[in-house]
Design a protein around this motif. Structure first.
Motif, PDB file in Angstrom:
ATOM      1  N   ALA A  68      62.207  39.398  84.271  1.00 27.19           N
ATOM      2  CA  ALA A  68      61.422  40.194  83.331  1.00 27.19           C
ATOM      3  C   ALA A  68      62.005  40.121  81.925  1.00 27.19           C
ATOM      4  N   LEU A  69      63.323  40.081  81.832  1.00 26.79           N
ATOM      5  CA  LEU A  69      63.989  39.980  80.531  1.00 26.79           C
ATOM      6  C   LEU A  69      63.643  38.686  79.820  1.00 26.79           C
ATOM      7  N   THR A  70      63.644  37.582  80.536  1.00 24.01           N
ATOM      8  CA  THR A  70      63.556  36.257  79.910  1.00 24.01           C
ATOM      9  C   THR A  70      62.153  35.651  79.933  1.00 24.01           C
ATOM     10  N   ALA A  71      61.195  36.319  80.577  1.00 23.76           N
ATOM     11  CA  ALA A  71      59.806  35.872  80.528  1.00 23.76           C
ATOM     12  C   ALA A  71      59.227  36.193  79.150  1.00 23.76           C
ATOM     13  N   PRO A  72      58.143  35.523  78.754  1.00 25.65           N
ATOM     14  CA  PRO A  72      57.522  35.842  77.463  1.00 25.65           C
ATOM     15  C   PRO A  72      57.187  37.326  77.351  1.00 25.65           C
ATOM     16  N   GLY A  73      57.497  37.908  76.203  1.00 23.97           N
ATOM     17  CA  GLY A  73      57.220  39.323  75.977  1.00 23.97           C
ATOM     18  C   GLY A  73      55.733  39.577  75.775  1.00 23.97           C
ATOM     19  N   ARG A  74      55.287  40.749  76.158  1.00 22.21           N
ATOM     20  CA  ARG A  74      53.849  41.053  76.109  1.00 22.21           C
ATOM     21  C   ARG A  74      53.305  41.008  74.692  1.00 22.21           C
ATOM     22  N   HIS A  75      54.036  41.549  73.730  1.00 20.81           N
ATOM     23  CA  HIS A  75      53.514  41.618  72.362  1.00 20.81           C
ATOM     24  C   HIS A  75      53.445  40.234  71.727  1.00 20.81           C
ATOM     25  N   VAL A  76      54.485  39.424  71.915  1.00 22.42           N
ATOM     26  CA  VAL A  76      54.448  38.054  71.394  1.00 22.42           C
ATOM     27  C   VAL A  76      53.370  37.261  72.103  1.00 22.42           C
ATOM     28  N   ASP A  77      53.256  37.438  73.406  1.00 23.31           N
ATOM     29  CA  ASP A  77      52.210  36.766  74.172  1.00 23.31           C
ATOM     30  C   ASP A  77      50.823  37.066  73.595  1.00 23.31           C
ATOM     31  N   ASP A  78      50.566  38.349  73.355  1.00 25.67           N
ATOM     32  CA  ASP A  78      49.237  38.759  72.892  1.00 25.67           C
ATOM     33  C   ASP A  78      48.917  38.214  71.509  1.00 25.67           C
ATOM     34  N   VAL A  79      49.887  38.243  70.608  1.00 24.44           N
ATOM     35  CA  VAL A  79      49.600  37.756  69.254  1.00 24.44           C
ATOM     36  C   VAL A  79      49.453  36.240  69.254  1.00 24.44           C
TER      37      VAL A  79
END
Length: 205
Positions: A68-79
């Motif tokens: 969970a730490l090293t997977a793409p972050g939700r906010h960066v993913d969304d933008v």
């Protein structure tokens, strides 16, 4: 459920970095400042995971936390996917048109490049890398300033290299750069060319 992820480090002029900043920097900060993200980071720093071949005997919660730490972050993913801002899409607005020597791109199905890299190098070296879990925006001056730490994180003696390669579980196509090589190459090239850097880890689908 399948997915495809990508991690890219691309070089840009300071003007382009400035244009990318309002799109990417708030999302990066939102992901890195989340209490769960910080908790997971400190947990991994305190108790690094053993070799991934032994994870079946490891505390599953610790493994899941690291993923969970090293997977793409939700906010960066969304933008980056144009969800937060329909006028911005990372493939078109950041990666398209890059010459090969100006970008490192690692794409994988059902896996994450940053996850494998961080496991391969461990938390002490990973802490030397700027930004947050593969995501960063750096001006040319900041990229040059960070280069010695990146070299320290990604330069190995032969035994260290062998250990890192054994802990990097990604499969690479012929002539494809590994996560142990590509980031430092692009960083050095950017520093020599007086360019800034954009690092982004995202889901592509």
């Amino acid at each position: 459920m399948g997915f495809t992820s990508a991690w890219a480090i691309s070089s840009h002029t300071d003007d382009t970095i400035a244009e990318l900043t309002p799109h990417l920097l708030p999302a990066l900060r939102a992901d890195s400042d989340h209490p769960d993200a910080r908790r997971r980071w400190h947990q991994w720093q305190r108790a690094p995971l053993p070799d991934h071949h032994t994870w079946h005997d490891t505390d599953r919660a610790a493994v899941d936390s690291f993923h969970a730490l090293t997977a793409p972050g939700r906010h960066v993913d969304d933008v980056c996917a144009g969800i937060t801002d329909p006028t911005f899409y990372v493939v078109d607005d950041v990666w398209e048109g890059q010459e090969q020597d100006g970008i490192f791109l690692s794409v994988h199905r059902k896996d994450y490049a940053v996850t494998s890299l961080f496991h391969a190098i461990g938390p002490t070296r990973a802490a030397l890398l700027p930004g947050w879990c593969g995501n960063f925006l750096l001006s040319a001056a900041q990229a040059r300033q960070a280069l010695p730490q990146v070299e320290q994180a990604l330069t190995f003696t032969p035994p260290e290299r062998a250990l890192a390669e054994a802990r990097d579980w990604l499969d690479y196509a012929k002539d494809e750069e590994s996560v142990l090589d590509g980031p430092l190459r692009v960083w050095r090239t950017a520093a020599e060319s007086n360019l800034g850097l954009c690092g982004v880890a995202v889901h592509l689908g």
